[in-house]
Structures are given as structure tokens and as C-alpha cells.
Design an enzyme around this catalytic site. Structure first.
Site, mmCIF file in Angstrom:
data_model
loop_
_atom_site.group_PDB
_atom_site.id
_atom_site.type_symbol
_atom_site.label_atom_id
_atom_site.label_comp_id
_atom_site.label_asym_id
_atom_site.label_seq_id
_atom_site.Cartn_x
_atom_site.Cartn_y
_atom_site.Cartn_z
ATOM 1 N N ARG A 3 35.605 43.764 40.556
ATOM 2 C CA ARG A 3 35.972 43.009 39.357
ATOM 3 C C ARG A 3 36.788 43.919 38.461
ATOM 4 O O ARG A 3 36.431 45.076 38.233
ATOM 5 C CB ARG A 3 34.729 42.517 38.610
ATOM 6 N N GLU A 48 42.626 35.919 35.475
ATOM 7 C CA GLU A 48 43.063 35.306 36.731
ATOM 8 C C GLU A 48 43.140 33.786 36.566
ATOM 9 O O GLU A 48 42.370 33.215 35.798
ATOM 10 C CB GLU A 48 42.093 35.670 37.859
ATOM 11 N N HIS A 100 43.206 38.453 44.578
ATOM 12 C CA HIS A 100 41.765 38.177 44.696
ATOM 13 C C HIS A 100 41.447 37.432 45.987
ATOM 14 O O HIS A 100 40.891 36.322 45.989
ATOM 15 C CB HIS A 100 41.256 37.386 43.496
#
Length: 330
Positions: free
Chosen positions: A237, A266, A286
Site C-alpha cells: 500500500r 487510485e 495495482h
């Protein structure tokens, strides 16, 4: 049951074998990403079971208060994006399996892909080749170098095993219980936090969950201790690193490289994002857990939680207080 699935960007979920578990239910799948409360409230107004794909959408009280028919949120893994207290107050069950003992091999493999891509300059070499250039620099091999792993959990342990296969040394920094597991597996614990960031020859890979205690746990000072030739890899993260610290550290030359799969906000849709403009950074959007095999594992669990709820045999409930709530929705 009326089921909504959010943020299925590539319309993949309906193609999974486990999707058959939802046969007989009314399922609506949304392929875009929306965070606007009004839009979500309209889309989900008739939803009884909401399926979330990790932390892509924030589910907070202003939205939950408007979802009068919602009975269940089903997802997998941690849930910092869900207002659990609001769910309990409103009688919404949250089921989220924590898959203890089952690492995300997809995330571990991507971590290693980023390591190799950064150390051998694979994206940069490919872009140069497309531009008519032949060999733009000299990369580094991994054998004999030190991989630092911050957080020795399920994924960190798998990444350490990959490092061993590449002939690397492994140095670990984590909580004491995790350090004990690392020692038992034959790895070396760093002498201190400062030594961990200062002694790793090449790589520090972050494998921590994002909770209040770990937010910003990697500081600007930690990054400044890294060697100019070092690489930091983050597939966990982005907020594990203090806000803005990574960009500033890369500009200062310590560490010399980064490879990231996660960002502070994001999705990232602006090609002018600072990390995307740096030649010494490899970025992916991601995708650590985004593989068909991983999806089959994750959504099988998520759909099992829904069918268990329908059968009246709830599993993986993270807010058990909701079961006794006077406001529970029937």
C-alpha cells in the site's frame, strides 16, 4: 437476492468458473470506477448484497445511510475502506475472509517481476528499442546481493523464498513474532531499523498491511539511509511510505530506484503523475493480485459468503455485533 459487483474493470468476474455459485440470483456488474456518493446511491438503491473488489471503492456512512435494502457486504482480505461501525449501526453484515495461511502468490510473483524489471531496466530498454536505440545502459544482477524484506508475513515469506532461489541474501525487519518466524526459516534479522535501511545492497520490499499503526511507517529518514544504488519495491500500500517522501527521496538520489504497484490516490489516470515521469521508477497499476487464478480463489470465497448468508449460516463475519443489533434489516 439482488447482488451488485463494483469495479470489475475488465468485466472478468462473469467469465470465472466460480461465478456459477451465483446462479439464480439477480447480479449487476459495474465495470467503471465511481466514488461519487449520489451516483453510487442511485446504482445500489435496490442492492441486497454488495461485492467489493478489494479497496477500490470507499464504503462510508454517507453512502450506507442511503442503501436501505443492503443486507450484506461480501469481500476478501482487509477492510480499511469500509465503515464497519456504520454497517453495524445499520444492520449490514460484513463478511470478509482473511485467508490465513494462504498467501497471494500473484502478488509475490509481481513483486519479483518488478525487482527484475527495475534491476535490468527492462521497461526502459524496451522503450529505447522501440525508439530505434540499442542498449541504453547497464543493469545489475541479483545473485549475492541483499534483499531486505520489511514485514515477514504470508507474502513476504514467499518473496524471501524467491530471493533464495536467485542466490540472494535476505535481511528481515518486522515485529518480533515475525522476526522469530524469519529466523526459523533460516533468514537473518536486521540488527536495527537503521541498519536494515542502510545495509541492504539493492532492494527493500514492503510487505505490511495498511492499518493505523503502519500508515507512514517508512519515513523520509528511512529512505535517506538507503544506498544510492538501492531499489525500494512497494506492492503493498502506498501510504506505508510517508506522503511525498518517496518522490523527494528519489529526487535526492537515495534510494536510486523504485518499483511500485500502488499509489496514494487510485486509480491514477494522469500521465503527469510524478512517479510516472521518473526514468528510475517502474510503475504498474495495482495489479499485484489481478490474475485469473487469483480471481478464482478470491471470488470463490466471496460468493461462498453470499450463499452462506442466504442459507442462514453466516461465515467470516467481521462485525458480529450486527447480529444482535436492534436495527438489523430483515
Amino acid at each position: 437476492m439482488k447482488i451488485s459487483i463494483l469495479d470489475d474493470y475488465h468485466d472478468t468476474v462473469r467469465t470465472l468458473a466460480c461465478f456459477g455459485k451465483l446462479a439464480g440470483h439477480e447480479v449487476k456488474i459495474w465495470n467503471d470506477h465511481v466514488q461519487d456518493v449520489d451516483t453510487l446511491a442511485e446504482r445500489l438503491k435496490d442492492t441486497e448484497a454488495l461485492v467489493l473488489i478489494r479497496e477500490r471503492t470507499q464504503i462510508r456512512a454517507p453512502l450506507l445511510d442511503r442503501l436501505g435494502k443492503l443486507k450484506l457486504i461480501s469481500q476478501r482480505s482487509v477492510f480499511p475502506h469500509i465503515d464497519i461501525n456504520a454497517c453495524t449501526r445499520l444492520g449490514v453484515i460484513v463478511s470478509s475472509g482473511q485467508h490465513a495461511g494462504t498467501p497471494s502468490y500473484a502478488a509475490a510473483e509481481l513483486t519479483w517481476g518488478l525487482v527484475l524489471a527495475a534491476m535490468r531496466q527492462i521497461p526502459q530498454q524496451m522503450n529505447a528499442l522501440r525508439a530505434g536505440k540499442w542498449q541504453i545502459g547497464v543493469g545489475s544482477t541479483l545473485r549475492g546481493k541483499t534483499l531486505g524484506i520489511y514485514g515477514y508475513g504470508r507474502i513476504g515469506a514467499v518473496v524471501a523464498g524467491y530471493a533464495r532461489a536467485f542466490g540472494m541474501n535476505v535481511l528481515v525487519w518486522a515485529r518480533e513474532a515475525a522476526l522469530a518466524r524469519a529466523r526459523a526459516d533460516g533468514y537473518v534479522a536486521a540488527r536495527s531499523r537503521d541498519a536494515f535501511f542502510g545495509e541492504c545492497d539493492i532492494i527493500i520490499s514492503l510487505h505490511l498491511r495498511l492499518v493505523d499503526a503502519t500508515r507512514g511507517i517508512v519515513t523520509a529518514g528511512d529512505l535517506a539511509r538507503m544506498k544510492p544504488a538501492a531499489l525500494i519495491v512497494n506492492t503493498s500500500r502506498a501510504p506505508l511510505i510517508a506522503p511525498g517522501a518517496l518522490v523527494n527521496a528519489l529526487n535526492a538520489g537515495r534510494p536510486g530506484m523504485a518499483a511500485v504497484d500502488v499509489f496514494e490516490e487510485e486509480p491514477v489516470l494522469d500521465p503527469r503523475h510524478p512517479l510516472l515521469l521518473m526514468d528510475n521508477v517502474v510503475c504498474t497499476p495495482h495489479i499485484g493480485y489481478v490474475s485469473r487464478d487469483e480471481y478464482e480463489i478470491q471470488f470463490a470465497d466471496i460468493f461462498d459468503q453470499i450463499t452462506a448468508c442466504v442459507a442462514g449460516a453466516l461465515i467470516n463475519v467481521v462485525n458480529p455485533g450486527v447480529l444482535d443489533s436492534a436495527n438489523k434489516r430483515r
